[in-house]
Design an enzyme around this catalytic site. Structure first.
Site, PDB file in Angstrom:
ATOM      1  N   SER A   1      27.640  55.425  69.487  1.00 12.09           N
ATOM      2  CA  SER A   1      26.236  55.338  69.878  1.00 12.09           C
ATOM      3  C   SER A   1      25.491  54.458  68.876  1.00 12.09           C
ATOM      4  CB  SER A   1      25.638  56.744  69.990  1.00 12.09           C
ATOM      5  OG  SER A   1      24.657  56.786  70.998  1.00 12.09           O
TER       6      SER A   1
ATOM      7  N   LYS B   1      26.818  60.285  79.036  1.00 11.52           N
ATOM      8  CA  LYS B   1      26.011  60.525  77.836  1.00 11.52           C
ATOM      9  C   LYS B   1      25.662  62.008  77.782  1.00 11.52           C
ATOM     10  CE  LYS B   1      24.151  58.853  74.136  1.00 11.52           C
ATOM     11  NZ  LYS B   1      25.000  58.248  73.096  1.00 11.52           N
TER      12      LYS B   1
END
Length: 635
Positions: free
Chosen positions: A419, A211
């Site tokens: 996401s 991430k």
């Protein structure tokens, strides 16, 4: 009895001067007022007349000219009235919707009045390769139908060239170039500048070593995990690009790749002549100026010296042909509907304008589809890097509510559905993606900036009292308490558990299986298919057909496709119609007063802000920790 006041000559002079100025002010105001009143009256007449004045009919042997000077978008980012006014005032660099471009290409395929298509994509700005591949597929279908496509360019990027390569003939200006360089993703990293130079400490809380959205705020260079993941999905998209161009131009992908690697030496050998090099590499069929190509098309078509675009041959441009096709739907059409809701842009809380996704505004569109009896199925078109977790969850709940009401929901992913963009997609009955869609990035992060050291450097200190241990703990001018950091990390961990848990339930997998392909890692559409994150490769048209089949609506033609968007007010609709008419454009284009007055009166779309900056701005009473599911994974 009161006697009149006797004034001296100086007083009478200034009083008289004031009366003159006051009269002049009222005169000017009235002139402006009645001028605007006259303008509005003219626009009303135009708006009323526009409905009866249809587009000019097409004639035989017409060339369709597609040369958009615009960004290719899923959804307009401004209202129709603003767009019409901007066009009337000669504005450039607007937007063209993907759906409109595809519609024009599909209609031209069967239109007997259109005998060829001239395309110039030099000024088309595209955000990703999934939408480009949809347009390329439509161009290939048009060419396969027997319609001749001629492409021209002066300086083509590799994205623009992917579209031009689909033509029967590709011409380049002798002073032009075709630049194919590969895919790269480079960002600036601010840790040294923020932390060492300015004294701003940015605390990053995340789950998932891949991430990498907020890494620029805490690192000086990309992490090894970020580079590994990025190169993996970029190589997949790049190899597909080479294959697509190679197929269209009948060239080996390996030959194309070798030509790019040898570009410096080849340019030197060609004497710096990029246009000649493109011809030698068979990327183009010939070198012509725009004027030379126009002369060629005059010979092939019908000469038309009076055309407004001064091309010299009978043609219709993109906007005129789209207007010729007319409205896609009619309020009198009683057929069952497949509703398309576009979720394009960043996901934020509350009401958001077009071009962004709002937790409330996008949910309202899905709710409208659920409550409309004519709507039997919904396609959610997603093109989003994600955003706020709670807003994403609001939208996901509306998807589930649609399914509970017996209405199937099919997701069509565009360039980017990562996401939070994946969060709103995961519960669909079926998920479609292009092989070059960017998806995944299942992860959560939060950023907490702290300015205590920065303020210390200039002699500003924070002090005070609180009634509890945590009172004022989120004040960014105080050093972050380590215990508070553990609280924030716990919130982020919980957000990640929610994300992976919901994906596991929606995709009928275990949490452990999802975690293996999650942890913030980004995938291409093909890679996401292989890992069970999407169900099938295909575009918007495939998703609509799937949704109709699930609702048992029959063959195309037995149902209609309706895009659900925020409705215009009557005045906005009137302005859009009036300003969009030829007479309205001519009037507005010649009236500086109208331009100033109307542009000030029209609501303008707010300036796009950096998403993280906006997310960090806390409103009074807002949740102290905002979880973000966002992906900086565009090119």
């Amino acid at each position: 009895m009161n006697q009149p006041v006797r004034r001296g000559p100086v007083s009478r002079f200034f009083i008289g001067l004031w009366d003159v100025m006051n009269f002049t002010r009222r005169l000017i105001f009235n002139l402006v007022f009645f001028g605007l009143l006259f303008l509005i009256g003219v626009l009303v007449i135009i708006g009323l007349a526009k409905g009866s004045a249809g587009p000019r009919p097409l004639r035989d042997n017409t060339t369709l000219v597609i040369a958009p000077d615009a960004a290719l978008v899923e959804q307009y980012s401004s209202d129709p009235a603003s767009r019409a006014l901007a066009k009337a005032f000669g504005g450039k660099g607007g937007e063209v919707q993907l759906r409109d471009l595809l519609r024009v290409l599909e209609a031209a395929r069967d239109d007997k009045k259109i005998n060829r298509v001239l395309v110039n994509f030099d000024k088309l700005q595209a955000s990703g390769y999934a939408s480009l591949r949809e347009v390329a597929g439509a161009l290939a279908g048009l060419r396969a139908s027997g319609k001749q496509i001629v492409a021209f360019g002066e300086n083509m990027s590799q994205g623009q060239y992917l579209l031009a390569a689909q033509a029967n003939e590709v011409y380049l200006d002798p002073m032009g170039s075709v630049v194919i360089e590969g895919l790269g993703r480079y960002r600036q990293y601010y840790r040294e500048g923020l932390q060492d130079k300015l004294g701003v400490d940015v605390h990053l809380f995340r789950v998932g070593e891949f991430k990498s959205a907020a890494e620029p705020f805490v690192l000086d260079a990309a992490s090894p995990e970020s580079k590994q993941a990025d190169l993996y999905w970029m190589n997949d998209i790049w190899n597909r690009y080479l294959a697509d161009v190679g197929k269209a131009r009948k060239l080996s992908p390996s030959v194309l790749a070798a030509a790019i690697d040898n570009l410096p030496a080849d340019v030197v050998a060609a004497g710096g002549d990029l246009a000649r090099l493109a011809q030698q590499q068979k990327l183009v069929d010939g070198l012509k100026t725009a004027q030379e190509l126009n002369q060629e098309l005059i010979k092939r078509g019908v000469a038309d010296e009076d055309d407004e675009d001064h091309l010299g041959f009978r043609h219709v441009n993109f906007d005129a042909y789209l207007a010729h096709l007319g409205a896609r739907t009619s309020p009198l059409d009683e057929r069952s509907q497949v509703a398309v809701v576009v979720a394009a842009g960043e996901i934020s809380g509350g009401e958001q304008p077009a071009g962004k996704i709002g937790g409330i505004s996008t949910s309202a569109l899905l709710r409208e589809a659920r409550q409309d009896e004519k709507v039997k199925a919904v396609v959610l078109r997603v093109d989003s890097p994600g955003g706020e977790v709670f807003a994403s969850e609001q939208i996901r709940r509306e998807v589930v509510a649609l399914q509970a009401a017996g209405k199937p929901v099919v997701v069509s992913m565009g360039d980017l559905a990562a996401s939070g963009g994946y969060w709103i997609s995961m519960n669909a009955d079926r998920i479609y993606a292009d092989a070059s869609t960017i998806s995944g990035s299942i992860g959560i992060f939060g950023l907490i900036p702290n300015f205590a050291r920065a303020l210390d450097k200039i002699g500003v200190h924070t002090d005070g009292v609180g009634t509890t241990r945590i009172a004022g703990a989120f004040n960014p001018t105080k050093p972050l308490d380590p215990e508070l950091g553990s609280v924030i990390q716990a919130v982020i961990n919980k957000g990640y558990a929610d994300f992976t848990g919901r994906v596991a339930a929606a995709r009928h997998k275990s949490v452990e299986q999802i975690d293996q392909v999650a942890r913030g890692r980004v995938w291409s559409g093909q890679q996401a298919l292989e890992r069970g994150l999407v169900d099938q490769l295909g575009g918007l048209k495939d998703a609509i057909a799937d949704a109709a089949a699930r609702a048992k609506l029959g063959e195309p033609g037995k149902y209609r496709v309706r895009y659900l968007e925020k409705a215009l007010s009557p005045f906005e609709q009137f302005l859009a119609n009036a300003a969009g008419s030829p007479m309205g454009q001519a009037l507005l284009g010649r009236s500086e007063l109208a331009q100033v007055a109307l542009l000030r009166a029209m609501p303008q779309t707010a300036q796009q802000l950096q998403f993280v900056q906006a997310a960090l701005a806390r409103e009074p009473g807002a949740k102290p920790v905002t979880e973000l599911a966002y992906c900086f994974c565009g090119f």
